[in-house]
Design a protein around this motif. Structure first.
Motif, short mmCIF file in Angstrom:
data_model
loop_
_atom_site.label_atom_id
_atom_site.label_comp_id
_atom_site.label_asym_id
_atom_site.label_seq_id
_atom_site.Cartn_x
_atom_site.Cartn_y
_atom_site.Cartn_z
N ALA A 1 0.84 -1.21 0.00
CA ALA A 1 0.00 0.00 0.00
C ALA A 1 0.87 1.25 0.00
CB ALA A 1 -0.93 -0.01 1.21
N ASP A 2 1.93 1.24 0.79
CA ASP A 2 2.84 2.38 0.83
C ASP A 2 3.43 2.63 -0.55
OD1 ASP A 2 4.59 4.42 1.81
OD2 ASP A 2 6.17 2.93 1.99
N LEU A 3 3.90 1.61 -1.20
CA LEU A 3 4.51 1.74 -2.52
C LEU A 3 3.51 2.29 -3.54
CD1 LEU A 3 6.98 1.07 -4.38
CD2 LEU A 3 5.85 -1.12 -4.79
N GLU A 4 2.29 1.80 -3.52
CA GLU A 4 1.29 2.18 -4.52
C GLU A 4 0.60 3.52 -4.21
OE1 GLU A 4 0.71 0.69 -7.38
OE2 GLU A 4 2.14 -0.92 -6.99
N LEU A 5 0.36 3.80 -2.94
CA LEU A 5 -0.42 4.98 -2.58
C LEU A 5 0.42 6.21 -2.28
CD1 LEU A 5 -3.18 3.38 -0.33
CD2 LEU A 5 -3.34 4.04 -2.74
N ALA A 6 1.68 6.04 -1.91
CA ALA A 6 2.52 7.19 -1.54
C ALA A 6 2.59 8.27 -2.63
CB ALA A 6 3.92 6.72 -1.14
N PRO A 7 2.74 7.92 -3.91
CA PRO A 7 2.77 8.98 -4.94
C PRO A 7 1.46 9.77 -5.01
CG PRO A 7 3.66 6.94 -5.82
CD PRO A 7 3.05 6.61 -4.50
N ARG A 8 0.34 9.09 -4.88
CA ARG A 8 -0.96 9.78 -4.92
C ARG A 8 -1.14 10.68 -3.72
NH1 ARG A 8 -4.35 12.45 -7.71
NH2 ARG A 8 -6.47 12.28 -6.99
N VAL A 9 -0.77 10.19 -2.55
CA VAL A 9 -0.87 10.99 -1.34
C VAL A 9 0.03 12.22 -1.46
CG1 VAL A 9 -0.36 11.02 1.13
CG2 VAL A 9 -1.60 9.09 0.14
N ALA A 10 1.25 12.04 -1.96
CA ALA A 10 2.17 13.17 -2.12
C ALA A 10 1.58 14.22 -3.05
CB ALA A 10 3.51 12.67 -2.64
N ALA A 11 0.96 13.79 -4.13
CA ALA A 11 0.33 14.74 -5.07
C ALA A 11 -0.80 15.51 -4.40
CB ALA A 11 -0.18 14.00 -6.30
N LEU A 12 -1.60 14.83 -3.59
CA LEU A 12 -2.68 15.50 -2.88
C LEU A 12 -2.15 16.52 -1.88
CD1 LEU A 12 -4.99 12.43 -2.25
CD2 LEU A 12 -5.50 14.37 -3.74
N LEU A 13 -1.08 16.18 -1.20
CA LEU A 13 -0.52 17.07 -0.18
C LEU A 13 0.19 18.28 -0.79
CD1 LEU A 13 0.79 14.45 2.37
CD2 LEU A 13 -1.24 15.89 2.57
N ARG A 14 0.61 18.18 -2.02
CA ARG A 14 1.25 19.32 -2.69
C ARG A 14 0.27 20.44 -2.98
NH1 ARG A 14 4.48 15.34 -5.25
NH2 ARG A 14 3.04 15.14 -7.00
N ARG A 15 -1.01 20.19 -2.84
CA ARG A 15 -2.03 21.20 -3.16
C ARG A 15 -2.21 22.24 -2.05
NH1 ARG A 15 -6.73 17.37 -5.66
NH2 ARG A 15 -5.53 16.61 -7.43
N ARG A 16 -1.36 22.24 -1.06
CA ARG A 16 -1.34 23.25 0.01
C ARG A 16 -2.62 23.32 0.82
NH1 ARG A 16 3.63 24.23 1.16
NH2 ARG A 16 4.85 24.91 -0.57
N ARG A 17 -3.04 22.24 1.36
CA ARG A 17 -4.18 22.23 2.26
C ARG A 17 -3.74 22.77 3.61
NH1 ARG A 17 -7.16 21.55 -2.05
NH2 ARG A 17 -7.08 19.48 -2.89
#
Length: 127
Positions: free
Chosen positions: A31-47
């Motif tokens: 899960a870490d390997l597959e989801l980490a890139p998506r999570v990183a992209a979401l967090l780059r949106r400056r929430r």
């Protein structure tokens, strides 16, 4: 690869200025390997704030802990620590044994504004 064999999923949506990440299934190294890139992209949106819902997580190991720590490291710090919502004594025990519980604010249930909003922006299951 057939996605019905995946043992994890991620849903996310916004409530006010908070990003809600809902994890489902087994949070492990895969899960870490597959989801980490998506999570990183979401967090780059400056929430301004991040809330992680772990109530549907059935298993958590070092890979899942690594994913949670990445969320904490990459999330904006303006509103304090990342909040985790969980109701599993086993998951809480893993967080406590590893000392990771001190990195997060742990809640037993979703705050009211989040509980009322059940429409996801997106669901991620790796393809």
């Amino acid at each position: 690869m057939d996605t019905r064999h995946f043992t994890f999923a991620l849903r996310h949506h916004m409530v006010a200025d908070t990003l809600l990440l809902e994890f489902h299934g087994e949070l492990d190294a895969w899960a870490d390997l597959e989801l980490a890139p998506r999570v990183a992209a979401l967090l780059r949106r400056r929430r301004r704030a991040v809330l992680v819902d772990l109530r549907s997580v059935t298993f958590l190991d070092a890979g899942g802990l690594r994913l949670l720590l990445r969320i904490s490291e990459r999330s904006p710090r303006r509103k304090g620590r990342v909040r985790l919502v969980l109701d599993s004594p086993q998951i809480l025990r893993v967080l406590r044994i590893t000392g990771v519980d001190g990195v997060f604010t742990v809640l037993g249930e979703l705050p009211v504004p989040f509980a009322a909003d059940d429409t996801p922006d997106d669901t991620d299951v790796p393809a």
